[in-house]
Design a protein around this motif. Sequence first.
Motif, PDB file in Angstrom:
ATOM      1  N   THR A  38      41.437 -20.342  24.783  1.00  4.73           N
ATOM      2  CA  THR A  38      40.588 -20.182  25.956  1.00  4.73           C
ATOM      3  C   THR A  38      39.683 -21.404  26.069  1.00  4.73           C
ATOM      4  O   THR A  38      38.992 -21.762  25.108  1.00  4.73           O
ATOM      5  CB  THR A  38      39.710 -18.925  25.840  1.00  4.73           C
ATOM      6  N   ILE A  39      39.679 -22.045  27.232  1.00  4.69           N
ATOM      7  CA  ILE A  39      38.813 -23.200  27.476  1.00  4.69           C
ATOM      8  C   ILE A  39      37.432 -22.684  27.867  1.00  4.69           C
ATOM      9  O   ILE A  39      37.297 -21.792  28.704  1.00  4.69           O
ATOM     10  CB  ILE A  39      39.383 -24.101  28.583  1.00  4.69           C
ATOM     11  N   THR A  40      36.390 -23.260  27.244  1.00  2.88           N
ATOM     12  CA  THR A  40      35.026 -22.760  27.412  1.00  2.88           C
ATOM     13  C   THR A  40      34.064 -23.882  27.789  1.00  2.88           C
ATOM     14  O   THR A  40      34.402 -25.060  27.721  1.00  2.88           O
ATOM     15  CB  THR A  40      34.539 -22.103  26.107  1.00  2.88           C
ATOM     16  N   LEU A  41      32.868 -23.487  28.159  1.00  2.03           N
ATOM     17  CA  LEU A  41      31.826 -24.456  28.502  1.00  2.03           C
ATOM     18  C   LEU A  41      31.207 -24.979  27.208  1.00  2.03           C
ATOM     19  O   LEU A  41      30.132 -24.566  26.794  1.00  2.03           O
ATOM     20  CB  LEU A  41      30.763 -23.812  29.388  1.00  2.03           C
ATOM     21  N   GLY A  42      31.909 -25.893  26.581  1.00  2.00           N
ATOM     22  CA  GLY A  42      31.507 -26.386  25.278  1.00  2.00           C
ATOM     23  C   GLY A  42      31.739 -25.337  24.208  1.00  2.00           C
ATOM     24  O   GLY A  42      32.054 -24.176  24.490  1.00  2.00           O
ATOM     25  N   THR A  70      29.632 -35.822  25.244  1.00  2.00           N
ATOM     26  CA  THR A  70      28.922 -34.556  25.056  1.00  2.00           C
ATOM     27  C   THR A  70      28.460 -33.952  26.382  1.00  2.00           C
ATOM     28  O   THR A  70      28.274 -32.742  26.475  1.00  2.00           O
ATOM     29  CB  THR A  70      27.713 -34.754  24.127  1.00  2.00           C
ATOM     30  N   GLY A  71      28.282 -34.791  27.406  1.00  2.00           N
ATOM     31  CA  GLY A  71      27.857 -34.279  28.701  1.00  2.00           C
ATOM     32  C   GLY A  71      28.943 -33.571  29.485  1.00  2.00           C
ATOM     33  O   GLY A  71      28.655 -32.935  30.501  1.00  2.00           O
ATOM     34  N   TRP A  72      30.185 -33.664  29.046  1.00  2.00           N
ATOM     35  CA  TRP A  72      31.272 -33.001  29.760  1.00  2.00           C
ATOM     36  C   TRP A  72      31.294 -31.505  29.495  1.00  2.00           C
ATOM     37  O   TRP A  72      31.766 -30.746  30.336  1.00  2.00           O
ATOM     38  CB  TRP A  72      32.617 -33.616  29.364  1.00  2.00           C
ATOM     39  N   ARG A  73      30.821 -31.089  28.306  1.00  2.00           N
ATOM     40  CA  ARG A  73      30.706 -29.668  27.979  1.00  2.00           C
ATOM     41  C   ARG A  73      32.041 -28.937  28.106  1.00  2.00           C
ATOM     42  O   ARG A  73      32.153 -27.913  28.801  1.00  2.00           O
ATOM     43  CB  ARG A  73      29.645 -28.989  28.854  1.00  2.00           C
ATOM     44  N   VAL A  74      33.057 -29.445  27.457  1.00  2.00           N
ATOM     45  CA  VAL A  74      34.361 -28.786  27.436  1.00  2.00           C
ATOM     46  C   VAL A  74      34.711 -28.472  25.982  1.00  2.00           C
ATOM     47  O   VAL A  74      34.790 -29.370  25.140  1.00  2.00           O
ATOM     48  CB  VAL A  74      35.472 -29.659  28.057  1.00  2.00           C
ATOM     49  N   GLY A  75      34.890 -27.185  25.697  1.00  6.91           N
ATOM     50  CA  GLY A  75      35.279 -26.747  24.373  1.00  6.91           C
ATOM     51  C   GLY A  75      36.389 -25.725  24.470  1.00  6.91           C
ATOM     52  O   GLY A  75      36.921 -25.475  25.554  1.00  6.91           O
ATOM     53  N   TYR A  76      36.724 -25.121  23.345  1.00  6.51           N
ATOM     54  CA  TYR A  76      37.750 -24.085  23.389  1.00  6.51           C
ATOM     55  C   TYR A  76      37.650 -23.184  22.178  1.00  6.51           C
ATOM     56  O   TYR A  76      37.133 -23.579  21.129  1.00  6.51           O
ATOM     57  CB  TYR A  76      39.158 -24.662  23.524  1.00  6.51           C
TER      58      TYR A  76
END
Length: 386
Positions: A90-94, A236-242
Amino acid sequence: MALKSKLPHVGTTIFTVMTNRAREMGAINLAQGFPDFDSPELLKELLAQKTSAGHNQYAPMIGESSLREQIARKMQANYGRTVNPEAEITITLGATEAIFSAISALVHPGDDVILFDPSYDSYGPAVILAGGRPVHIPLQAPHFRIDWQRVREAVTPKLRMVMINTPHNPTGMILSGDDLNQLAEVLRPTDAFVLSDEVYEHMVYDGARHASVFGHEELYARGVVCFSFGKTMHATGWRVGYAIAPPDITREIRRVHQFNTFSIATPLQLAIAEFLKQQPSHSNELSGFYQRKRDLFLRQLQGSPFRWIPSEGTYFQLLDFSGISSVQDAEFADIVLRSAGVASIPVSPFYQSPPHLDVIRFCFAKKDETLIEAAAKLRQLERVAS
């Protein structure tokens, strides 16, 4: 109207405080964990291409399929384990949202959650907001290892989750395969989950290998593993995590995620997916890249009054100031900021009940010239009267 806070003891994070003070004083900011160098040119070009091509509307709630597929390939290559991109990623907001959504989905009122102090500052509040009870176990200085006997003693019928972070922020330690085996042994008789924050997975030094819950069959069966492209892409400003978890756990995380952030910026996801496809070796080059920066920083500190144990992972380095002062770490961080013009992070805010600490954290994800200038300033520090 009476306002009752859900987090009455939580103030502004130490990261914001120290970064703001560094900005106000014109100091070198080695406090907050972000690079002062840019993301790869190819990544930025791909983002421009994706936005220009019209990929600017909502992404699927679970994340763009192309990105989830690239993640699955990366995990197979790195850990030799197959993951289903439809049912387990699942792709998350950071990574922070991945952690928050997992805790919200899995922790119920009255549940115990074991945290290891010093622990990242978002963990405890997320547990409290879910109605859980943080159970804080201190790591053993100076190497900040887990006392597994204390963990065994903390296991009760109310235990719902154990949270680990490896490589560890703020100490820079890494957990070993033996640590994961001991955790599996402790949890075997329980129904508790493992939430593993592994955002610095590709920043492990001196020939060590990252031991991941994802690669541990027994722990992954009850696990959630969280990662960050912000760290690996210098963005770090892209805020893409999983988050990666078995299908039954993933379903619960997505129930929360869809009402939390729903979906993550489409062009960012597509740009990262294409970058991973074109530059599959990028992540594996990060350990060497950051070890060189760690070693440069420490070489430049030779002759200073600080002592240190080289960071095993992350892009943070603890420096021991006991030869300079006997004050508590927060006070010493203020002295360093005012006297040397270098911002750092004290470690005590990461504890529920901090002991006396004589280490402060510096970020070495900086340009070489920034590290050289900061180290020169730190070398000039003299003993501070206690």
